[in-house]
Each structure stands twice: as structure tokens, then as C-alpha cells.
Design a protein around this motif. Structure first.
Motif, PDB file in Angstrom:
ATOM      1  N   TYR A  75     -29.142  20.398  19.836  1.00 13.36           N
ATOM      2  CA  TYR A  75     -28.949  20.984  21.162  1.00 13.36           C
ATOM      3  C   TYR A  75     -27.680  20.401  21.753  1.00 13.36           C
ATOM      4  O   TYR A  75     -27.068  19.476  21.190  1.00 13.36           O
ATOM      5  CB  TYR A  75     -30.155  20.701  22.068  1.00 13.36           C
ATOM      6  CG  TYR A  75     -30.468  19.238  22.247  1.00 13.36           C
ATOM      7  CD1 TYR A  75     -29.964  18.519  23.329  1.00 13.36           C
ATOM      8  CD2 TYR A  75     -31.276  18.564  21.327  1.00 13.36           C
ATOM      9  CE1 TYR A  75     -30.237  17.176  23.486  1.00 13.36           C
ATOM     10  CE2 TYR A  75     -31.557  17.209  21.484  1.00 13.36           C
ATOM     11  CZ  TYR A  75     -31.030  16.527  22.557  1.00 13.36           C
ATOM     12  OH  TYR A  75     -31.303  15.194  22.706  1.00 13.36           O
ATOM     13  N   MET A 109     -31.177  25.154  20.260  1.00 15.15           N
ATOM     14  CA  MET A 109     -31.897  25.535  21.466  1.00 15.15           C
ATOM     15  C   MET A 109     -30.979  25.340  22.669  1.00 15.15           C
ATOM     16  O   MET A 109     -30.274  24.329  22.743  1.00 15.15           O
ATOM     17  CB  MET A 109     -33.173  24.682  21.597  1.00 15.15           C
ATOM     18  CG  MET A 109     -34.103  25.059  22.715  1.00 15.15           C
ATOM     19  SD  MET A 109     -35.595  24.022  22.682  1.00 15.15           S
ATOM     20  CE  MET A 109     -36.527  24.757  24.024  1.00 15.15           C
ATOM     21  N   PRO A 110     -30.962  26.298  23.605  1.00 13.23           N
ATOM     22  CA  PRO A 110     -31.746  27.528  23.702  1.00 13.23           C
ATOM     23  C   PRO A 110     -31.074  28.752  23.097  1.00 13.23           C
ATOM     24  O   PRO A 110     -31.667  29.818  23.043  1.00 13.23           O
ATOM     25  CB  PRO A 110     -31.882  27.689  25.216  1.00 13.23           C
ATOM     26  CG  PRO A 110     -30.596  27.155  25.741  1.00 13.23           C
ATOM     27  CD  PRO A 110     -30.190  26.038  24.836  1.00 13.23           C
ATOM     28  N   CYS A 125     -34.181  28.658  18.664  1.00 11.15           N
ATOM     29  CA  CYS A 125     -35.454  28.536  19.377  1.00 11.15           C
ATOM     30  C   CYS A 125     -35.212  29.002  20.808  1.00 11.15           C
ATOM     31  O   CYS A 125     -34.476  28.353  21.570  1.00 11.15           O
ATOM     32  CB  CYS A 125     -35.962  27.099  19.349  1.00 11.15           C
ATOM     33  SG  CYS A 125     -37.513  26.839  20.240  1.00 11.15           S
ATOM     34  N   ASP A 126     -35.798  30.134  21.185  1.00 12.89           N
ATOM     35  CA  ASP A 126     -35.512  30.748  22.479  1.00 12.89           C
ATOM     36  C   ASP A 126     -36.474  30.313  23.578  1.00 12.89           C
ATOM     37  O   ASP A 126     -36.614  30.987  24.605  1.00 12.89           O
ATOM     38  CB  ASP A 126     -35.528  32.270  22.352  1.00 12.89           C
ATOM     39  CG  ASP A 126     -36.827  32.800  21.773  1.00 12.89           C
ATOM     40  OD1 ASP A 126     -37.727  31.985  21.495  1.00 12.89           O
ATOM     41  OD2 ASP A 126     -36.956  34.028  21.598  1.00 12.89           O
ATOM     42  N   LYS A 127     -37.168  29.194  23.362  1.00 11.47           N
ATOM     43  CA  LYS A 127     -38.054  28.685  24.402  1.00 11.47           C
ATOM     44  C   LYS A 127     -37.229  28.215  25.605  1.00 11.47           C
ATOM     45  O   LYS A 127     -36.107  27.706  25.457  1.00 11.47           O
ATOM     46  CB  LYS A 127     -38.874  27.510  23.872  1.00 11.47           C
ATOM     47  CG  LYS A 127     -39.969  27.897  22.903  1.00 11.47           C
ATOM     48  CD  LYS A 127     -41.192  28.406  23.645  1.00 11.47           C
ATOM     49  CE  LYS A 127     -42.350  28.638  22.676  1.00 11.47           C
ATOM     50  NZ  LYS A 127     -43.559  29.131  23.387  1.00 11.47           N
ATOM     51  N   ALA A 140     -36.151  25.674  28.066  1.00  6.76           N
ATOM     52  CA  ALA A 140     -36.163  24.216  27.993  1.00  6.76           C
ATOM     53  C   ALA A 140     -36.881  23.576  29.172  1.00  6.76           C
ATOM     54  O   ALA A 140     -37.400  22.466  29.070  1.00  6.76           O
ATOM     55  CB  ALA A 140     -34.730  23.684  27.905  1.00  6.76           C
ATOM     56  N   ARG A 158     -38.687  19.419  23.091  1.00  6.11           N
ATOM     57  CA  ARG A 158     -37.965  20.562  22.514  1.00  6.11           C
ATOM     58  C   ARG A 158     -37.909  20.494  20.992  1.00  6.11           C
ATOM     59  O   ARG A 158     -37.917  21.525  20.323  1.00  6.11           O
ATOM     60  CB  ARG A 158     -36.554  20.627  23.090  1.00  6.11           C
ATOM     61  CG  ARG A 158     -35.628  19.527  22.633  1.00  6.11           C
ATOM     62  CD  ARG A 158     -34.251  19.680  23.217  1.00  6.11           C
ATOM     63  NE  ARG A 158     -34.199  19.214  24.587  1.00  6.11           N
ATOM     64  CZ  ARG A 158     -33.171  19.447  25.415  1.00  6.11           C
ATOM     65  NH1 ARG A 158     -32.148  20.165  24.990  1.00  6.11           N
ATOM     66  NH2 ARG A 158     -33.168  18.977  26.637  1.00  6.11           N
ATOM     67  N   HIS A 188     -40.815  22.316  19.185  1.00  2.00           N
ATOM     68  CA  HIS A 188     -40.689  23.769  19.146  1.00  2.00           C
ATOM     69  C   HIS A 188     -39.612  24.196  18.150  1.00  2.00           C
ATOM     70  O   HIS A 188     -39.761  25.218  17.472  1.00  2.00           O
ATOM     71  CB  HIS A 188     -40.371  24.301  20.539  1.00  2.00           C
ATOM     72  CG  HIS A 188     -41.503  24.168  21.517  1.00  2.00           C
ATOM     73  ND1 HIS A 188     -42.532  25.081  21.600  1.00  2.00           N
ATOM     74  CD2 HIS A 188     -41.771  23.210  22.440  1.00  2.00           C
ATOM     75  CE1 HIS A 188     -43.387  24.717  22.537  1.00  2.00           C
ATOM     76  NE2 HIS A 188     -42.944  23.576  23.056  1.00  2.00           N
ATOM     77  N   GLN A 189     -38.551  23.427  18.054  1.00  2.00           N
ATOM     78  CA  GLN A 189     -37.498  23.773  17.097  1.00  2.00           C
ATOM     79  C   GLN A 189     -37.994  23.625  15.667  1.00  2.00           C
ATOM     80  O   GLN A 189     -37.694  24.459  14.807  1.00  2.00           O
ATOM     81  CB  GLN A 189     -36.279  22.878  17.346  1.00  2.00           C
ATOM     82  CG  GLN A 189     -35.553  23.192  18.644  1.00  2.00           C
ATOM     83  CD  GLN A 189     -34.448  22.204  18.941  1.00  2.00           C
ATOM     84  OE1 GLN A 189     -34.701  21.051  19.305  1.00  2.00           O
ATOM     85  NE2 GLN A 189     -33.205  22.639  18.793  1.00  2.00           N
TER      86      GLN A 189
END
Length: 381
Positions: free
Chosen positions: A134, A164-165, A187-189, A191, A197, A200-201
Motif C-alpha cells: 500500500y 490497496m485500495p 483489494c477494493d475494500k 481502508a 488491511r 483482506h489483501q
């Protein structure tokens, strides 16, 4: 009337010749090519000093290995054939100057006969390296340093970088110049809605491995760690789940902590940790201290998993529980683990905790204006 009969006889004779040639062609076509013996002395009446050329297909053992160990500067090719159970044989083929020497001696050039060999290549397991990244101050330095390590690892290796993002142009430019086979995922979550994070990645990478059924060894490699090349070679020895100890600095940089398995040969018999907050964890190892077979993710029947639920990392505030909960989805206990790093006696990974989380690097990693600093001058007495 006589002229018409002559024309009919001509057509009959032509048709007979055509059918005869057609039948001969079919018979010749069914003859195996490898049984033919092409000898120039049959077609031409040449002196007996000319060597006959025979084309023959030979089979050799399937366990033969061809190793092109050296190619000389003047066209000399040295090849070594290794056959299990036999001594090594070296064959030297001189590819330069043979024709000129034969012509100067007044003899016909001797044709070179090559033998068709079946090769048995040594296959290596695919290493699937998963790295979350990131926007941060040292992102470019971390990715470049890690890429220099990965490009020294023997292929095949696939580097899955999850950003991310969004997918930045700067990260894509670095990956294209590494010379390492990679896949750049996103990863389009949001943040602001996630606590960790990196979890999720990594889950994005796990879903990608499941979807494409990648077969290899999965290893979570954080870009801020330091790795030895020997570790990556030992990863290919993993059958199901491998683990090893790691060394790390504490966050205040005043102490070194050793964490990981205690082994008897390659059998894991216990765990070592110096942090009181992790005493309740089932397995005392973090993401940098284990790797596993990717087929566990998408082939539960092969490993006799009791459930076919997706294997994912979970968010948690408690230190160490995220790693141990993830490992519990992969193995039941220590009997299904393999100790690496010379029976868990050698440190091959160092976690340095050098990130500066509160500092963000400028857009496009370029500082447009010069930095200004005012330094007061002190008069020395």
C-alpha cells in the motif's frame, strides 16, 4: 473405326499405369520410416571409400538426463549424459573445421549422425509468493529490495502483489522492471472500514489461487522483512505445511525476539515465544514463519479436510490470534507439520519493523519542490 480402337487402348494403358502407381504409393506409405536404410552407395556407383549413411531411431532409458555443461568459444559442444545406475559419459562433438579437414585430405566429407534422445527434466515446485502493499513512505524501497531477492530464486516462481485500495501506476512500473513473473491484484475494500488491511489483501490472493487452481507452495512474504535465498529453496521440500523460527525486533527496537517451532529433526514438538500476549495462542508463529501446499485451498478431498469451507484470514484485535486461527484451518496439530531451516535451528527470516506508518510518500513518488531547511548558526567559543 480402327482409329477409335487405338484411342481406347491408349486410355486403358494410361489408366493401368495410374492404378499401378497408386497402389505402389499406398504400399510405400505403410512402410515404417524408421526401418528405411538410406545408403548413397545403392543409388550411385561410388568408390567403397565413401561411408554409408544409415538413419535409425534409437530409444534410450527415460531416466537419462542431458546436461549441456559447457559451450566452447570455437563451436565445441560438450554434453554430459547422466543415466541412473551407470557411470557418466561425456561426448564431445567438434562442429568446426571437420569439413575443411576432410576436403584437404581428398576424401568425401563424412556426414554427422545425430541420435534422437528423450530427456527427463528435473521439475521444481511452483513457489507462490503473496505480498500485500500500500502507499507508504518506504514502499518503493521495499518492493525493489524484495524483487532483487526473488529474481535470484530458481524458477518457477509467481509473485502475487496485492495493492490497496487501487492499482497505482508507480507499483505497476516497478513490477514490470523486476524480471520476475508476477500478478498485480487489487483489494477494493474501504481502508476506513477494516482493522487489518493485510488480512483482506491476503484473502484476495487466496481467492485468486483457488479460482485458478494454482498448484505450488504458498508463502506470505511481507516486503519489509529480510529473507535468505536458502529459505526459498527449502520451501520446495514442503509436502503439506512447513514452519521455521524467525527473528524480530520489538517495536521499540531495544530487544530481539525469537519466535517459532522447536523441532526434533523435522518433527515439531513445541513452540518458543518471548511475548506474554501470545501465551494463549495455539501455534506461536506469524505469517513469515510458515508456508503450505496450495492444493489445501481448492482440493479438500486430497487432504481429507473435514469441511470444504473457504480458508481465509480473519480480523482480530488480539495479537497473534489471526495467525493461529488461520493455521488451524490448514492443519489439525503439529503431527501434520514439517520443521524447516535445518531442524528449526537457523534463522532465515528477520522482521525489522522499519515502516513509518504516519508518513505518506508524495504522488508519483516524486518531490516537485526542493526541501527548505533553516539551520541556526552557533558561534563556537
Amino acid at each position: 473405326m480402327g482409329l477409335a480402337k487405338k484411342k481406347v487402348q491408349v486410355w486403358k494403358r494410361a489408366l493401368f499405369h495410374f492404378l499401378l502407381c497408386f497402389i505402389l504409393g499406398i504400399l510405400v506409405g505403410f512402410i515404417p520410416f524408421s526401418t528405411l536404410n538410406f545408403s548413397p552407395s545403392i543409388a550411385y556407383d561410388k568408390p567403397k571409400t565413401r561411408q554409408e549413411f544409415a538413419f535409425e531411431v534409437k530409444n534410450i532409458p527415460t531416466n537419462a538426463r542431458l546436461d549441456f555443461s559447457q559451450v566452447g568459444n570455437r563451436g565445441r559442444l560438450i554434453e554430459t549424459i547422466k543415466i541412473d545406475g551407470f557411470e557418466n559419459r561425456e561426448e564431445s562433438l567438434e562442429l568446426e573445421g571437420m569439413e575443411s579437414e576432410n576436403n584437404s585430405a581428398g576424401t568425401d566429407p563424412i556426414p554427422l549422425v545425430s541420435t534422437i534422445r528423450s530427456l527427463d527434466f528435473v521439475t521444481r515446485k511452483l513457489l507462490i509468493i503473496v505480498t500485500p502493499t500500500y502507499n507508504q513512505a518506504f514502499q518503493a524501497m521495499y518492493l525493489n529490495r524484495l524483487s532483487q531477492t526473488l529474481r535470484l530464486v530458481q524458477p518457477p516462481l509467481l509473485w502475487i502483489v496485492v495493492e490497496m485500495p487501487a492499482q497505482s501506476k508507480e507499483t505497476a512500473d516497478i513490477l514490470r522492471k523486476t524480471g520476475v513473473m508476477y500478478r498485480h491484484l487489487v483489494c477494493d475494500k474501504n481502508a476506513t472500514d477494516v482493522k487489518d488491511r493485510s488480512a483482506h489483501q491476503r484473502n484476495v490472493a487466496l481467492a485468486h489461487i483457488e479460482q485458478h487452481r494454482l498448484d505450488g507452495i504458498v508463502y506470505f512474504v511481507d516486503d519489509n522483512n529480510v529473507y535468505t535465498l536458502e529459505l526459498f529453496e527449502q520451501l520446495r521440500e514442503i509436502k503439506r505445511f512447513g514452519t521455521w523460527p524467525i527473528g524480530m525486533f520489538t517495536h521499540n527496537k531495544n530487544k530481539v525476539v525469537l519466535e517459532g517451532p522447536v523441532c526434533n529433526s523435522t518433527r515439531v514438538i513445541g513452540w518458543q515465544t518471548n511475548e506474554m500476549s501470545k501465551k494463549l495462542c495455539r501455534f506461536h508463529v506469524n505469517n513469515s514463519g510458515f508456508a503450505f501446499n496450495s492444493t489445501i485451498l481448492w482440493d479438500p478431498q486430497k487432504w481429507r479436510r473435514p469441511t470444504s469451507e473457504l480458508i481465509r484470514q480473519f480480523e482480530t484485535d488480539k495479537d497473534g490470534l489471526q495467525d493461529t486461527k488461520f493455521i488451524e484451518q490448514l492443519v489439525a496439530d503439529e503431527s501434520q507439520m514439517e520443521g524447516l531451516a535445518h531442524c528449526c535451528s537457523k534463522i532465515m527470516v528477520w522482521n525489522l519493523f522499519l515502516e513509518a506508518s504516519m508518513i505518506t510518500y508524495p504522488s508519483r513518488w516524486i518531490v516537485e519542490n526542493n526541501l527548505e531547511a533553516i539551520v541556526p548558526l552557533k558561534k563556537h567559543k
